[in-house]
Write a protein that holds these residues in place. Structure first.
Motif, short mmCIF file in Angstrom:
data_model
loop_
_atom_site.label_atom_id
_atom_site.label_comp_id
_atom_site.label_asym_id
_atom_site.label_seq_id
_atom_site.Cartn_x
_atom_site.Cartn_y
_atom_site.Cartn_z
N VAL A 275 11.09 -5.53 15.34
CA VAL A 275 9.93 -5.30 14.92
C VAL A 275 9.86 -5.39 13.32
N SER A 276 10.95 -4.31 13.03
CA SER A 276 10.93 -4.07 11.51
C SER A 276 11.50 -5.46 10.63
N VAL A 277 12.36 -6.22 11.34
CA VAL A 277 12.69 -7.41 10.76
C VAL A 277 11.73 -8.17 10.66
N ALA A 278 10.71 -8.40 11.63
CA ALA A 278 9.48 -9.23 11.57
C ALA A 278 8.71 -8.73 10.37
N ALA A 279 8.28 -7.56 10.42
CA ALA A 279 7.73 -6.79 9.09
C ALA A 279 8.25 -7.04 7.68
N GLY A 280 9.66 -6.87 7.62
CA GLY A 280 10.15 -7.29 6.52
C GLY A 280 9.87 -9.00 6.23
N LEU A 281 9.94 -9.64 7.23
CA LEU A 281 9.97 -11.08 6.89
C LEU A 281 8.38 -11.44 6.30
N LEU A 341 6.64 2.42 10.25
CA LEU A 341 6.69 1.19 10.16
C LEU A 341 5.16 0.89 10.10
N ALA A 342 4.54 1.76 10.80
CA ALA A 342 2.87 1.58 10.62
C ALA A 342 2.48 1.67 9.05
N LYS A 343 3.23 2.37 8.30
CA LYS A 343 2.49 2.89 6.89
C LYS A 343 3.07 1.54 5.96
N GLN A 344 4.25 0.78 6.53
CA GLN A 344 4.85 -0.31 5.74
C GLN A 344 3.61 -1.78 6.30
N LEU A 345 3.38 -1.68 7.59
CA LEU A 345 2.45 -2.76 8.02
C LEU A 345 1.18 -2.49 7.19
N VAL A 346 0.42 -1.45 7.26
CA VAL A 346 -0.62 -1.28 6.61
C VAL A 346 -0.71 -1.51 5.24
N SER A 347 0.20 -1.14 4.55
CA SER A 347 0.39 -1.56 3.17
C SER A 347 0.20 -2.90 2.79
N GLN A 348 1.13 -3.60 4.05
CA GLN A 348 1.03 -5.16 3.66
C GLN A 348 -0.16 -5.78 4.31
N GLY A 349 -0.99 -5.00 5.14
CA GLY A 349 -2.11 -5.55 5.54
C GLY A 349 -1.77 -6.30 6.82
N ALA A 370 1.83 2.59 15.53
CA ALA A 370 2.09 1.52 14.86
C ALA A 370 0.80 0.57 15.11
N ILE A 371 0.63 0.53 16.64
CA ILE A 371 -0.41 -0.45 17.16
C ILE A 371 -1.87 -0.18 16.61
N GLU A 372 -2.25 1.33 16.89
CA GLU A 372 -3.32 1.95 16.54
C GLU A 372 -3.91 1.75 15.05
N LYS A 373 -2.66 2.06 14.36
CA LYS A 373 -3.22 2.34 12.57
C LYS A 373 -3.51 0.52 12.08
N THR A 374 -2.66 -0.25 12.94
CA THR A 374 -2.87 -1.52 12.32
C THR A 374 -4.10 -2.20 12.82
N GLY A 375 -4.63 -1.60 13.97
CA GLY A 375 -5.66 -2.20 14.76
C GLY A 375 -5.27 -3.33 15.75
N GLY A 376 -4.01 -3.61 15.96
CA GLY A 376 -3.30 -4.41 16.98
C GLY A 376 -3.95 -4.11 18.48
N LEU A 377 -3.74 -5.16 19.22
CA LEU A 377 -4.07 -5.28 20.66
C LEU A 377 -2.94 -5.14 21.57
N VAL A 378 -3.26 -4.38 22.77
CA VAL A 378 -2.13 -4.04 23.65
C VAL A 378 -2.67 -4.51 24.98
N VAL A 379 -1.55 -5.12 25.59
CA VAL A 379 -1.69 -5.51 27.10
C VAL A 379 -0.37 -5.18 27.81
N LEU A 380 -0.63 -4.31 28.90
CA LEU A 380 0.29 -3.68 29.73
C LEU A 380 0.10 -4.12 31.31
N ALA A 381 1.20 -4.97 31.54
CA ALA A 381 1.35 -5.70 33.04
C ALA A 381 2.74 -5.30 33.63
N GLU A 382 2.65 -5.76 34.66
CA GLU A 382 3.89 -5.51 35.63
C GLU A 382 4.82 -6.75 35.50
#
Length: 770
Positions: A275-281, A341-349, A370-382
């Motif tokens: 996830v942090s590589v994705a944020a960096g990219l 990571l949340a701080k980095q994502l929020v600063s990048q938007g 990180a999900i909540e501070k960036t407003g991301g969606l989450v789905v939990l399944a089996e």
């Protein structure tokens, strides 16, 4: 039916408040027990909201926007701001206004308007999706997730940019722009990687890169490709229309993680690094554009930063008991990693979305921040083959009627009348630390600010704002006081088409002197909103305060509320009555005490985090169903009708439909189940029975269509093993203690929990104590 319910209470403004008239003083407000709060759906769709094609007029002192509550002097061309009473001159292009020629924002019915803001750049920036796929799973699961991904890529808008990262023991960044053969950059999964290291390794470092545009990236210099400061990044992010074939063939070749796993060990999975590589990219390329990291995870992170458990299978993943006793060695470290990571994502938007499908926990509790501070969606399944994942993942990308309306780069600002202070917000956002006179001394959730960042928001996103009153009493001199209070919510965001919009909602409520009479206060109480606000506040306290006893706190609040607003003679429980405006509230509290939000020990920390994230972001109607499920009864002799959430509603010749938001249960009574097993529904003369069986399924489909994440559907029979999904939610008015009083065909619940009746008797007794 659902349409009616959803459009009614919020009206055009999308705002619901716990109290619709406000007490004057801080002391009186604290006696009300339930906090002064507003739940706002910032960009909820409503047919009556006008879109104005120009920029708004702002007050030169407090920068509130011109609204229907502003006093206007048409001859002098002046408007007076209702928040700070500043006199503002209209600009020249408003010179033609008069009582009969009003601009849209002054029409009294348009308390909510939307402005489409002029964009700086010529073409709107394309949205970016980076898929981060876990490969540590069995072939069958890989098959499910690949087909879901292929479908998703086909649903993306043509111009959307797509990147792809797969991870297991190591992280592989796939260079999609190199179509001749597959080219991959590999990162070690064991240690933390900074944004700059990611860029250097991918050849996007500062040496090979032009300087980035300042100020959110909308003022792009000439020669910038796709809104990117360097063309290098287009090797990794390609328009969906161009890379669909490359990606599909890449997915066909992709195998499960080949790293050997010793017996008795978990796979080594480096979710955190991926996830942090994705944020960096993303940080390299798309400053000021909407971008989402869509993580598909199939098990717990065991490697590198963000790990939640060791590789040794004999060590279980942390439970609530472990967290309580501080016996979860990885937890705090992982939360700290995701917080940075949340701080980095929020600063990048940018946004982190999580689709987790596994039988064990995957670390949602750690990633929650990180999900909540960036407003991301989450789905939990089996499983990735389960309809909860498959249908939700499809809904996430669908356009048209069913679209979630995903918007990017949101900010919310709040202006309020002089004596009102903002304590904070609970919901998917981050405080922008914008200080001002309206900031309260105490903070709840994301506080100490009058502005919040929402990297992502959609039509159904809902935030809860907590207010306080200033303790000063100077403003209380009679005669000079304005009887109305005003609140203004300003939400700017980039809509799915890339256009910047500003939604302005201005609402007014009345001040009253509740020390004289509380009658008006009572009439303005919103029970559903109050129950949801209490649930959100309780969840927050349970997460942030050590040894917080939620049940006791809720009980004490309820007793105080009933003592203040009930009608009774001192020390006479039989005389106790509650005004209809409060009569449903004790029942909500009874169900909240029994719900998964308070009784967490039945669930894993991952499930609890998941439930709480949804509780905090959904609208009031949906959140109320999470706390107190709805029950509908189907039988031969009557139309479908609401039934009491009570074990007494079970009957042999009835079908019950329970909607508890996360799951929907269709429960067949004993006789109905026997008839169905005998196949009566297939016979010509029993058409009515076939229709009875089908009716709850049709209603369920309607519910499922409206909802994200898609709920789990459980179809069960009385006395069957799955019947527990229904029984757990019902009021135990009949238990094994009083089974002899039962009607034939009904059911008992084996529990020592108190029933609603007993709960009510205790409440009456305690409320009337002198």
């Amino acid at each position: 039916m659902s349409e009616m319910a959803n459009t009614e209470p919020e009206g055009i403004d999308g705002v619901r408040m716990t109290w619709n008239v406000w007490p004057r003083t801080k002391v009186e407000a604290s006696k009300c027990v339930i906090p002064l709060a507003a739940c706002i759906a910032p960009i909820r769709f409503h047919t009556d909201i006008p879109t104005l094609p120009y920029a708004p007029l702002r007050c030169k002192t407090c920068s509130a926007v011109l609204n229907p509550f502003s006093r206007v002097d048409f001859t002098a061309k002046i408007w007076i701001c209702p928040f700070c009473y500043q006199r503002n001159h209209f600009p020249p292009h408003y010179s033609l206004i008069s009582e009969t020629n009003l601009p849209g924002e002054l029409y009294p019915q348009y308390t909510t308007v939307q402005y489409s803001l002029p964009a700086d750049s010529t073409s709107p920036p394309a949205p970016v999706f980076v898929f981060v796929l876990d490969t540590c799973m069995i072939e069958e699961e890989m098959g499910y997730v690949k087909s879901a991904l292929k479908q998703a890529i086909g649903l993306l808008p043509e111009n959307a940019l797509v990147g792809f990262i797969s991870f297991g023991t190591q992280v592989q960044v796939h260079e999609l722009g190199f179509a001749e053969l597959s080219k991959v950059y590999v990162f070690r999964g064991t240690k933390e990687i900074t944004k700059d290291q990611v860029l250097e390794q991918l050849g996007l470092g500062s040496s090979g890169r032009r300087p980035r545009p300042i100020g959110g990236g909308y003022n792009l210099p000439k020669g910038v490709q796709n809104g990117f400061p360097n063309s290098g990044v287009t090797r990794f992010l390609l328009p969906a229309s161009e890379c669909e074939f490359t990606l599909n063939s890449l997915l066909d070749e992709l195998q499960s993680d080949q790293w050997p796993v010793p017996p008795g060990n978990r796979s080594s999975r480096c979710t955190g690094v991926a996830v942090s590589v994705a944020a960096g990219l993303l940080g390299a390329c798309v400053s000021g554009t909407g971008a989402r990291i869509v993580a598909l995870v199939g098990g717990p992170c065991t490697e590198g930063p963000g790990a939640i458990v060791s590789k040794d299978m004999s060590e279980p993943v942390r439970s609530h008991k472990d967290l309580d006793k501080d016996a979860a060695p990885y937890f705090k470290k992982a939360v700290k990693f995701y917080d940075s990571l949340a701080k980095q994502l929020v600063s990048q938007g940018h946004v982190l979305d999580l689709f987790a499908s596994a039988l064990d926990q995957v670390g949602v509790a750690e990633m929650k921040v990180a999900i909540e501070k960036t407003g991301g969606l989450v789905v939990l399944a089996e499983s990735f083959g389960h309809s909860v994942f498959k249908d939700s993942f499809r809904r996430f990308f669908e356009q048209g009627e069913q679209s979630l309306g995903l918007c990017f780069n949101g900010t919310l600002e709040i202006n309020c009348s002089k004596d009102i202070k903002i304590q904070g917000v609970i919901g998917p956002c981050t405080s922008l630390e914008k200080k001002g006179p309206a900031v309260a001394d105490t903070s709840i959730g994301e506080g100490n600010t009058t502005a919040w960042k929402m990297c992502s928001l959609d039509m159904s996103t809902c935030l809860t704002v907590f207010f306080d009153l200033s303790s000063s009493d100077q403003s209380n001199t009679p005669g000079t006081v304005n009887p109305q209070l005003y609140l203004q919510f300003l939400t700017s965001f980039q809509n799915p088409q890339g256009q910047m919009m500003l939604r302005v909602t201005t609402i007014t409520r009345r001040w009253i002197d509740s020390s004289v009479s509380s009658e008006e206060l009572v009439q303005g109480f919103d029970q559903e909103t109050a129950a949801v606000v209490m649930a959100r506040k309780t969840s927050l306290k349970m997460e942030t305060e050590e040894s917080f006893d939620a049940t006791r706190w809720l009980d004490r609040g309820l007793i105080r509320l009933c003592s203040k607003f009930g009608d009774y003679r001192k020390d006479d429980p039989a005389s106790f009555t509650l005004n209809p405006c409060f009569s449903l509230f004790p029942q909500f509290m009874f169900n909240l005490r029994r719900s998964q939000f308070v009784q967490v020990f039945n669930n894993s920390p991952d499930e609890t985090a998941y439930f709480r994230m949804l509780l905090n972001r959904e609208n009031i109607t949906n959140a109320a169903v999470m706390i107190q499920p709805s029950l509908i009864s189907y039988s031969f002799n009557s139309l479908p009708q609401p039934a009491l959430l009570d074990v007494a509603s079970i009957a042999a010749d009835r079908i019950l439909l329970l909607d508890s938001y996360f799951s929907i249960v269709i429960f067949h009574g004993m006789t109905i189940a026997q008839w169905r097993n005998m196949g009566y529904q297939n016979q010509q003369e029993h058409v009515a029975f076939a229709q009875l069986l089908q009716a709850p399924h049709d209603d369920t489909q309607m519910i499922i269509r409206e909802r994200f994440p898609v709920p789990r559907l459980v179809v069960c029979d009385q006395h069957g093993s799955q019947a527990r999904f229904l029984l757990a939610k019902l009021n135990p008015s009949a238990t094994y203690n009083n089974a002899h009083e039962m009607a034939a065909g009904s059911d008992v619940i084996f529990t020592d929990d108190v029933s609603l009746q007993v709960f009510f008797e205790h409440l009456q007794r305690l409320a009337v104590q002198s």
